[in-house]
Design an enzyme around this catalytic site. Structure first.
Site, PDB file in Angstrom:
ATOM      1  N   ASP A  38       0.841  -1.195   0.000  1.00 31.94           N
ATOM      2  CA  ASP A  38       0.000   0.000   0.000  1.00 31.94           C
ATOM      3  C   ASP A  38       0.876   1.244   0.000  1.00 31.94           C
ATOM      4  O   ASP A  38       2.029   1.199   0.448  1.00 31.94           O
ATOM      5  CB  ASP A  38      -0.909   0.020   1.230  1.00 31.94           C
ATOM      6  CG  ASP A  38      -1.997  -1.050   1.177  1.00 31.94           C
ATOM      7  OD1 ASP A  38      -2.316  -1.502   0.066  1.00 31.94           O
ATOM      8  OD2 ASP A  38      -2.505  -1.423   2.247  1.00 31.94           O
ATOM      9  N   TYR A  66       6.836  -8.342   8.514  1.00 31.63           N
ATOM     10  CA  TYR A  66       6.483  -6.927   8.597  1.00 31.63           C
ATOM     11  C   TYR A  66       6.753  -6.381  10.000  1.00 31.63           C
ATOM     12  O   TYR A  66       6.594  -7.104  10.978  1.00 31.63           O
ATOM     13  CB  TYR A  66       4.993  -6.716   8.309  1.00 31.63           C
ATOM     14  CG  TYR A  66       4.529  -7.116   6.930  1.00 31.63           C
ATOM     15  CD1 TYR A  66       4.478  -6.179   5.891  1.00 31.63           C
ATOM     16  CD2 TYR A  66       4.109  -8.421   6.661  1.00 31.63           C
ATOM     17  CE1 TYR A  66       4.033  -6.537   4.634  1.00 31.63           C
ATOM     18  CE2 TYR A  66       3.664  -8.781   5.404  1.00 31.63           C
ATOM     19  CZ  TYR A  66       3.633  -7.834   4.387  1.00 31.63           C
ATOM     20  OH  TYR A  66       3.188  -8.195   3.144  1.00 31.63           O
ATOM     21  N   ASP A  80      -6.615   1.592   8.992  1.00 33.86           N
ATOM     22  CA  ASP A  80      -5.361   2.259   9.302  1.00 33.86           C
ATOM     23  C   ASP A  80      -5.638   3.741   9.542  1.00 33.86           C
ATOM     24  O   ASP A  80      -6.768   4.223   9.345  1.00 33.86           O
ATOM     25  CB  ASP A  80      -4.301   2.039   8.210  1.00 33.86           C
ATOM     26  CG  ASP A  80      -4.725   2.588   6.848  1.00 33.86           C
ATOM     27  OD1 ASP A  80      -5.386   3.646   6.808  1.00 33.86           O
ATOM     28  OD2 ASP A  80      -4.396   1.963   5.826  1.00 33.86           O
ATOM     29  N   ARG A 173      -3.192  -4.751   8.230  1.00 36.69           N
ATOM     30  CA  ARG A 173      -4.197  -3.797   8.720  1.00 36.69           C
ATOM     31  C   ARG A 173      -5.317  -4.523   9.459  1.00 36.69           C
ATOM     32  O   ARG A 173      -5.768  -4.108  10.527  1.00 36.69           O
ATOM     33  CB  ARG A 173      -4.810  -3.022   7.546  1.00 36.69           C
ATOM     34  CG  ARG A 173      -3.948  -1.938   6.971  1.00 36.69           C
ATOM     35  CD  ARG A 173      -4.655  -1.268   5.815  1.00 36.69           C
ATOM     36  NE  ARG A 173      -4.764  -2.130   4.648  1.00 36.69           N
ATOM     37  CZ  ARG A 173      -5.766  -2.099   3.773  1.00 36.69           C
ATOM     38  NH1 ARG A 173      -6.800  -1.313   3.969  1.00 36.69           N
ATOM     39  NH2 ARG A 173      -5.756  -2.878   2.711  1.00 36.69           N
TER      40      ARG A 173
END
Length: 300
Positions: A38, A66, A80, A173
């Site tokens: 993203d 991540y 988010d 997310r």
């Protein structure tokens, strides 16, 4: 220009933006990437050039890692902090409780994909529907969280940082939002950095600015990793000159005439010619007693 380069994607760039820039820098039309990030996210984005685009599906299935930040007490429409705030809740969570809840998500879990995602519903991207204010039902997807390590929790700021190792298809997310839901206060992701895709790590990546510098010096191509170097998870087999010609023409090779022991059905193999040149990937067909062509990646 055949090979792979690891770019550290900057914030506010789409993965397509990076591909477009690298296409110009590498001076080749065939450029792709392995694993969308993203715009909000930064970190490892493998860029595939030339024939390397043919192994895109193999690399996209790699496990990922991540580092994610999330803010407790906040619920947004995008899951988010870039989205519209739907609700703010009081937070009364200590670090022990947070560790216990996050660790409970390790293993095989089910996620409902967020509306702001590229998944299609009846041929339309979910994010397109979301931008029109349309919310549709989504089927849960099974993903695997290999590990979660809570690295930091600032109780005053109500913001935490965790390192997540997971399977492809995992929405970080959504993981943050689900952790918040389990805590009863909600949560929204406030930052995301991808630190690894398969064997590609952040330490081995370069920034876009560095890529531009190297391109201006005509040195960028030297950083391309060879295609076969990232396929080391597959065993290698060397074939004769005659077999090389047959393989490159799409013909299958008899298993009893190549140096492979205990071949398994659907097993993939790196195939090399007599001179050590990488020809591509073969796939074993036990029923036919042959290795057929899976991907031709010969570049000469």
């Amino acid at each position: 220009m055949d090979g792979i380069m690891v770019i550290n994607k900057p914030e506010n760039y789409t993965s397509f933006d990076v591909v477009a820039i690298m296409r110009k820098l590498l001076k080749t039309k065939k450029v792709g990437h392995a694993g969308t990030l993203d715009p909000m996210a930064t970190g490892v984005l493998p860029i595939l050039a030339g024939n390397a685009t043919k192994i895109q599906n193999l690399l996209q299935g790699s496990s990922k890692e991540y580092r994610a930040k999330f803010r407790l007490g906040l619920i947004t429409d995008t899951e988010d902090t870039s989205g519209k705030i739907l609700k703010k809740n009081p937070v009364n969570v200590n670090v022990e409780t947070l560790k216990k809840v996050t660790s409970a998500f390790v293993g095989e879990i089910k996620q409902v994909p967020p509306m702001y995602s590229a998944i299609k519903k009846d041929g339309v991207r979910l994010y397109s529907l979301a931008r029109q204010g349309i919310d549709v039902s989504r089927e849960k997807r099974v993903v695997t969280i290999d590990d979660i390590k809570l690295e930091n929790y600032n109780e005053e700021m109500q913001e935490a940082t965790m390192l997540v190792r997971c399977s492809k298809g995992t929405y970080i997310r959504t993981l943050c939002a689900d952790i918040g839901a389990q805590l009863g206060c909600g949560a929204a992701m406030s930052g995301l950095e991808r630190t690894r895709v398969g064997s590609f790590t952040l330490e081995k990546s370069i920034t876009l600015d560095r890529a531009k510098e190297l391109a201006s010096e005509n040195k960028l191509g030297k950083l391309l990793l060879s295609i076969d170097s990232v396929l080391s998870m597959y065993n290698a087999v060397k074939v004769t000159e005659a077999q090389t010609v047959r393989f490159l023409n799409g013909g299958g090779l008899a298993l009893d005439r190549i140096s492979i022991k205990d071949a398994q059905d659907s097993q993939k193999l790196r195939v090399y010619g007599t001179g050590g040149e990488f020809l591509g990937l073969g796939i074993v067909n036990v029923a036919k007693k042959e290795m057929s062509v899976y991907k031709l990646l010969y570049t000469k």
